[in-house]
Scaffold this motif. Structure first.
Motif, PDB file in Angstrom:
ATOM      1  N   GLU A 100      14.113 -50.090  -2.136  1.00 25.58           N
ATOM      2  CA  GLU A 100      14.051 -48.841  -1.374  1.00 25.58           C
ATOM      3  C   GLU A 100      14.429 -47.648  -2.253  1.00 25.58           C
ATOM      4  O   GLU A 100      13.869 -46.557  -2.115  1.00 25.58           O
ATOM      5  CB  GLU A 100      14.992 -48.905  -0.156  1.00 25.58           C
ATOM      6  N   ASP A 101      15.367 -47.857  -3.151  1.00 21.52           N
ATOM      7  CA  ASP A 101      15.779 -46.792  -4.071  1.00 21.52           C
ATOM      8  C   ASP A 101      15.036 -46.862  -5.396  1.00 21.52           C
ATOM      9  O   ASP A 101      15.127 -45.942  -6.222  1.00 21.52           O
ATOM     10  CB  ASP A 101      17.279 -46.877  -4.348  1.00 21.52           C
ATOM     11  N   GLY A 102      14.330 -47.963  -5.628  1.00 20.56           N
ATOM     12  CA  GLY A 102      13.634 -48.137  -6.903  1.00 20.56           C
ATOM     13  C   GLY A 102      14.587 -48.282  -8.065  1.00 20.56           C
ATOM     14  O   GLY A 102      14.362 -47.709  -9.143  1.00 20.56           O
ATOM     15  N   VAL A 103      15.667 -49.087  -7.889  1.00 18.33           N
ATOM     16  CA  VAL A 103      16.652 -49.243  -8.955  1.00 18.33           C
ATOM     17  C   VAL A 103      17.083 -50.694  -9.104  1.00 18.33           C
ATOM     18  O   VAL A 103      17.017 -51.492  -8.160  1.00 18.33           O
ATOM     19  CB  VAL A 103      17.916 -48.379  -8.721  1.00 18.33           C
ATOM     20  N   HIS A 159      13.857 -43.247 -20.542  1.00 21.23           N
ATOM     21  CA  HIS A 159      13.160 -42.778 -19.343  1.00 21.23           C
ATOM     22  C   HIS A 159      13.451 -43.636 -18.114  1.00 21.23           C
ATOM     23  O   HIS A 159      13.040 -43.283 -17.002  1.00 21.23           O
ATOM     24  CB  HIS A 159      11.650 -42.741 -19.607  1.00 21.23           C
ATOM     25  N   TYR A 160      14.158 -44.732 -18.299  1.00 20.06           N
ATOM     26  CA  TYR A 160      14.436 -45.645 -17.186  1.00 20.06           C
ATOM     27  C   TYR A 160      15.927 -45.808 -16.905  1.00 20.06           C
ATOM     28  O   TYR A 160      16.301 -46.592 -16.033  1.00 20.06           O
ATOM     29  CB  TYR A 160      13.779 -47.009 -17.461  1.00 20.06           C
ATOM     30  N   VAL A 161      16.761 -45.065 -17.608  1.00 27.22           N
ATOM     31  CA  VAL A 161      18.203 -45.146 -17.366  1.00 27.22           C
ATOM     32  C   VAL A 161      18.606 -43.956 -16.487  1.00 27.22           C
ATOM     33  O   VAL A 161      18.644 -42.815 -16.938  1.00 27.22           O
ATOM     34  CB  VAL A 161      18.998 -45.133 -18.680  1.00 27.22           C
ATOM     35  N   LEU A 162      18.897 -44.258 -15.224  1.00 26.87           N
ATOM     36  CA  LEU A 162      19.300 -43.209 -14.285  1.00 26.87           C
ATOM     37  C   LEU A 162      20.799 -42.963 -14.320  1.00 26.87           C
ATOM     38  O   LEU A 162      21.251 -41.837 -14.117  1.00 26.87           O
ATOM     39  CB  LEU A 162      18.887 -43.599 -12.859  1.00 26.87           C
ATOM     40  N   GLY A 163      21.558 -44.016 -14.535  1.00 30.25           N
ATOM     41  CA  GLY A 163      23.010 -43.885 -14.529  1.00 30.25           C
ATOM     42  C   GLY A 163      23.660 -44.887 -15.449  1.00 30.25           C
ATOM     43  O   GLY A 163      23.083 -45.944 -15.743  1.00 30.25           O
ATOM     44  N   LEU A 164      24.857 -44.566 -15.912  1.00 30.85           N
ATOM     45  CA  LEU A 164      25.593 -45.444 -16.821  1.00 30.85           C
ATOM     46  C   LEU A 164      27.073 -45.449 -16.474  1.00 30.85           C
ATOM     47  O   LEU A 164      27.631 -44.433 -16.038  1.00 30.85           O
ATOM     48  CB  LEU A 164      25.482 -44.954 -18.269  1.00 30.85           C
ATOM     49  N   GLU A 165      27.693 -46.593 -16.724  1.00 25.38           N
ATOM     50  CA  GLU A 165      29.143 -46.672 -16.829  1.00 25.38           C
ATOM     51  C   GLU A 165      29.438 -47.036 -18.279  1.00 25.38           C
ATOM     52  O   GLU A 165      28.871 -47.987 -18.810  1.00 25.38           O
ATOM     53  CB  GLU A 165      29.687 -47.754 -15.899  1.00 25.38           C
ATOM     54  N   ALA A 166      30.282 -46.251 -18.935  1.00 25.13           N
ATOM     55  CA  ALA A 166      30.590 -46.497 -20.339  1.00 25.13           C
ATOM     56  C   ALA A 166      32.084 -46.319 -20.569  1.00 25.13           C
ATOM     57  O   ALA A 166      32.735 -45.481 -19.927  1.00 25.13           O
ATOM     58  CB  ALA A 166      29.803 -45.557 -21.245  1.00 25.13           C
ATOM     59  N   ILE A 211       9.580 -49.178 -11.168  1.00 29.99           N
ATOM     60  CA  ILE A 211       8.357 -48.607 -10.605  1.00 29.99           C
ATOM     61  C   ILE A 211       7.490 -49.740 -10.052  1.00 29.99           C
ATOM     62  O   ILE A 211       7.672 -50.901 -10.432  1.00 29.99           O
ATOM     63  CB  ILE A 211       7.573 -47.784 -11.650  1.00 29.99           C
ATOM     64  N   PRO A 212       6.558 -49.443  -9.163  1.00 33.50           N
ATOM     65  CA  PRO A 212       5.678 -50.500  -8.656  1.00 33.50           C
ATOM     66  C   PRO A 212       4.866 -51.123  -9.786  1.00 33.50           C
ATOM     67  O   PRO A 212       4.406 -50.425 -10.691  1.00 33.50           O
ATOM     68  CB  PRO A 212       4.764 -49.755  -7.667  1.00 33.50           C
ATOM     69  N   HIS A 213       4.706 -52.430  -9.741  1.00 37.70           N
ATOM     70  CA  HIS A 213       3.936 -53.112 -10.779  1.00 37.70           C
ATOM     71  C   HIS A 213       2.445 -52.926 -10.532  1.00 37.70           C
ATOM     72  O   HIS A 213       1.957 -53.176  -9.429  1.00 37.70           O
ATOM     73  CB  HIS A 213       4.267 -54.605 -10.803  1.00 37.70           C
ATOM     74  N   PRO A 214       1.689 -52.479 -11.540  1.00 34.41           N
ATOM     75  CA  PRO A 214       0.238 -52.337 -11.347  1.00 34.41           C
ATOM     76  C   PRO A 214      -0.367 -53.697 -10.970  1.00 34.41           C
ATOM     77  O   PRO A 214      -0.051 -54.713 -11.609  1.00 34.41           O
ATOM     78  CB  PRO A 214      -0.261 -51.875 -12.718  1.00 34.41           C
ATOM     79  N   PRO A 215      -1.224 -53.751  -9.974  1.00 35.71           N
ATOM     80  CA  PRO A 215      -1.750 -55.042  -9.525  1.00 35.71           C
ATOM     81  C   PRO A 215      -2.764 -55.687 -10.464  1.00 35.71           C
ATOM     82  O   PRO A 215      -3.059 -56.875 -10.333  1.00 35.71           O
ATOM     83  CB  PRO A 215      -2.398 -54.717  -8.180  1.00 35.71           C
ATOM     84  N   MET A 216      -3.316 -54.932 -11.398  1.00 37.71           N
ATOM     85  CA  MET A 216      -4.318 -55.508 -12.303  1.00 37.71           C
ATOM     86  C   MET A 216      -4.161 -54.908 -13.692  1.00 37.71           C
ATOM     87  O   MET A 216      -3.797 -53.746 -13.843  1.00 37.71           O
ATOM     88  CB  MET A 216      -5.729 -55.231 -11.783  1.00 37.71           C
ATOM     89  N   ARG A 217      -4.430 -55.724 -14.694  1.00 40.56           N
ATOM     90  CA  ARG A 217      -4.496 -55.210 -16.049  1.00 40.56           C
ATOM     91  C   ARG A 217      -5.639 -55.886 -16.781  1.00 40.56           C
ATOM     92  O   ARG A 217      -6.085 -56.980 -16.414  1.00 40.56           O
ATOM     93  CB  ARG A 217      -3.181 -55.400 -16.806  1.00 40.56           C
ATOM     94  N   ALA A 218      -6.103 -55.231 -17.820  1.00 37.73           N
ATOM     95  CA  ALA A 218      -7.208 -55.750 -18.622  1.00 37.73           C
ATOM     96  C   ALA A 218      -7.009 -55.309 -20.060  1.00 37.73           C
ATOM     97  O   ALA A 218      -6.298 -54.332 -20.338  1.00 37.73           O
ATOM     98  CB  ALA A 218      -8.541 -55.241 -18.090  1.00 37.73           C
ATOM     99  N   MET A 219      -7.658 -56.045 -20.987  1.00 42.46           N
ATOM    100  CA  MET A 219      -7.474 -55.748 -22.400  1.00 42.46           C
ATOM    101  C   MET A 219      -8.760 -55.895 -23.183  1.00 42.46           C
ATOM    102  O   MET A 219      -9.659 -56.653 -22.792  1.00 42.46           O
ATOM    103  CB  MET A 219      -6.414 -56.679 -23.018  1.00 42.46           C
TER     104      MET A 219
END
Length: 457
Positions: A100-103, A159-166, A211-219
């Motif tokens: 729900e929070d995407g975390v 780009h994917y680190v929203l919060g940290l405890e250090a 983030i939502p996983h793309p349902p298809m990939r190709a190469m």
């Protein structure tokens, strides 16, 4: 040694402290060739224990080298001044996945691939994908701001680190950021810690964006007669409005090594190789991969293969991941340098690598992330134990890094600086930037106990 171990045992208990020969040897190095044993290894299992260790070490001026999975390539985990090797590998819990929070909230010892697998089961995605994802820990990824092939579209660890405890050098526990996807409350302390290579604090918890996983990939897997043609294809793909999730390139030495290791039947033809991955909704991916295939064919590819779906794409990625093992199979030591050049310099870089190879006698292999100019230049040497060969290798590295700097490139894209690139640090940044680093270090670690001996001194 015994006195230090005894003091730490009294502080933390015997299960957290080790001075066994095996443990000291294991925690003396990473994947780089440098090694120096700590006096004692501490296996912390909580932020409170990390805080106790740092408070004690700071009061007694004892060096502390934070460690996770120790799979870095720049000596960042080597305890150059002995002291305490502070391992957070046992802090390996995924505390929370809240879609729900995407975390996801994780401890630093969680293996990157493990988190990816767990969120994938729920249809979600943690994109950063260093090549060592099956063995590297997320704390190490944060310390070096690790990347990977999907950086082109999805970005790096930061780009994917929203919060940290250090935990800071004096034992203070600082929380920065949070679980909101937008947050401009004060200075960017999260950004300060990401990429700090264990010199400003020890991360004990991170809140990561999913983030939502793309349902298809190709190469596409395409072979070209020359590196210049493959590099031109990179520019044309991006210039035609496509944004692949990954765009990987390899040179002829890398391909030759792969043919010897894996066999010619599974290695593409030509002296250059291009991998293109796209993802998204199934119908759009099907149409886009066909358009890309036509474009790449028109640009001179001499062989072209397509893959649709996870299983078929993983077969292509298996080849890409085998490049490093193919180079090791040559019997030479691989000095893996993760330099970055402006994308328009890709051909210049490979031309320079070939010139360097002919002048030094060391084979040079180039492969990596063409989409963002982050190419792994591997200088292949027979040994680093022979002083004469090591001197020649160091001279070759010196030429490489100074050329990259002259092109306005970067001496590291994802491995960090550590010890391996320390000698080029001052050339890579301005005097004012260097001084700013020193001021930050002095403010957060005035006694200089955290990861001493690395690029700041």
């Amino acid at each position: 040694m015994a006195a230090l171990a005894d003091q730490l045992t009294a502080l933390l208990g015997p299960s957290r402290v080790s001075v066994t020969e095996t443990d000291l040897a294991t925690h003396s190095t990473d994947k780089w060739f440098a090694s120096n044993p700590p006096e004692v290894v501490v296996h912390a299992e909580s932020a409170a224990e990390v805080s106790e260790v740092l408070r004690f070490a700071n009061a007694n001026r004892i060096p502390v080298t934070p460690q996770g999975s120790r799979v870095g390539y720049v000596g960042g985990c080597v305890p150059l001044q002995g002291g305490i090797a502070l391992s957070v590998a046992r802090m390996n819990k995924i505390k929370e996945i809240t879609l729900e929070d995407g975390v996801a909230v994780i401890e630093p010892g969680v293996i990157t691939g493990h988190l990816q697998n767990e969120v994938r089961k729920l249809g979600w995605f943690y994109p950063p994908d260093p090549a060592s994802l099956k063995e590297c820990s997320l704390g190490g990824n944060i310390a070096t701001n690790a990347g990977g092939p999907r950086c082109l579209k999805y970005g790096v660890t930061r780009h994917y680190v929203l919060g940290l405890e250090a935990v800071l050098a004096d034992g203070s526990i600082v929380k920065a950021g949070g679980r909101c996807h937008k947050n401009k409350t004060g200075f960017d302390l999260v950004g300060l810690m990401v990429g700090s290579e264990g010199m400003l604090g020890v991360v004990t918890e991170a809140t990561l964006r999913l983030i939502p996983h793309p349902p298809m990939r190709a190469m596409l897997s395409a072979g070209f007669k020359s590196f210049a043609e493959a590099a031109n294809a990179v520019q044309r793909i991006l210039g035609s409005g496509f944004l692949p999730s990954a765009l990987e390139i390899a040179d002829k030495f890398t391909l030759r090594a792969a043919r010897e290791y894996l066999g010619a039947s599974v290695t593409p033809e030509g002296d250059a190789h291009l991998l293109v991955e796209i993802d998204g909704q199934p119908e759009s991916v099907k149409g886009e991969i066909e358009q890309l295939a036509k474009l790449v064919t028109s640009l001179g590819s001499i062989c072209l293969n397509k893959a649709m779906g996870d299983e078929a794409c993983e077969a292509f990625w298996k080849l890409r991941r085998e490049f490093s093992y193919s180079l090791r199979n040559t019997g030479l030591i691989k000095l893996n340098e993760d330099i970055v050049v402006p994308r328009g310099r890709l051909v210049d870089l490979v031309d320079f690598a070939e010139k360097l190879q002919s002048e030094t006698g060391f084979p040079v292999a180039c492969f990596g992330h063409a989409g963002d100019g982050n190419i792994h230049v591997n200088i292949m040497v027979p040994t680093m134990d022979d002083p004469a060969i090591r001197e020649r290798a160091e001279a070759a590295l010196d030429r490489l890094f100074h050329q990259v700097i002259a092109w306005n490139g970067a001496i590291t894209g994802e491995h960090g600086i550590g010890v391996a690139k320390k000698r080029w640090w001052r050339d890579a940044v301005s005097p004012a930037a260097h001084e700013t680093h020193l001021r930050l270090k002095a403010a957060l670690d005035p006694n200089g106990i955290l990861n001493p001996g690395k690029f700041l001194g």
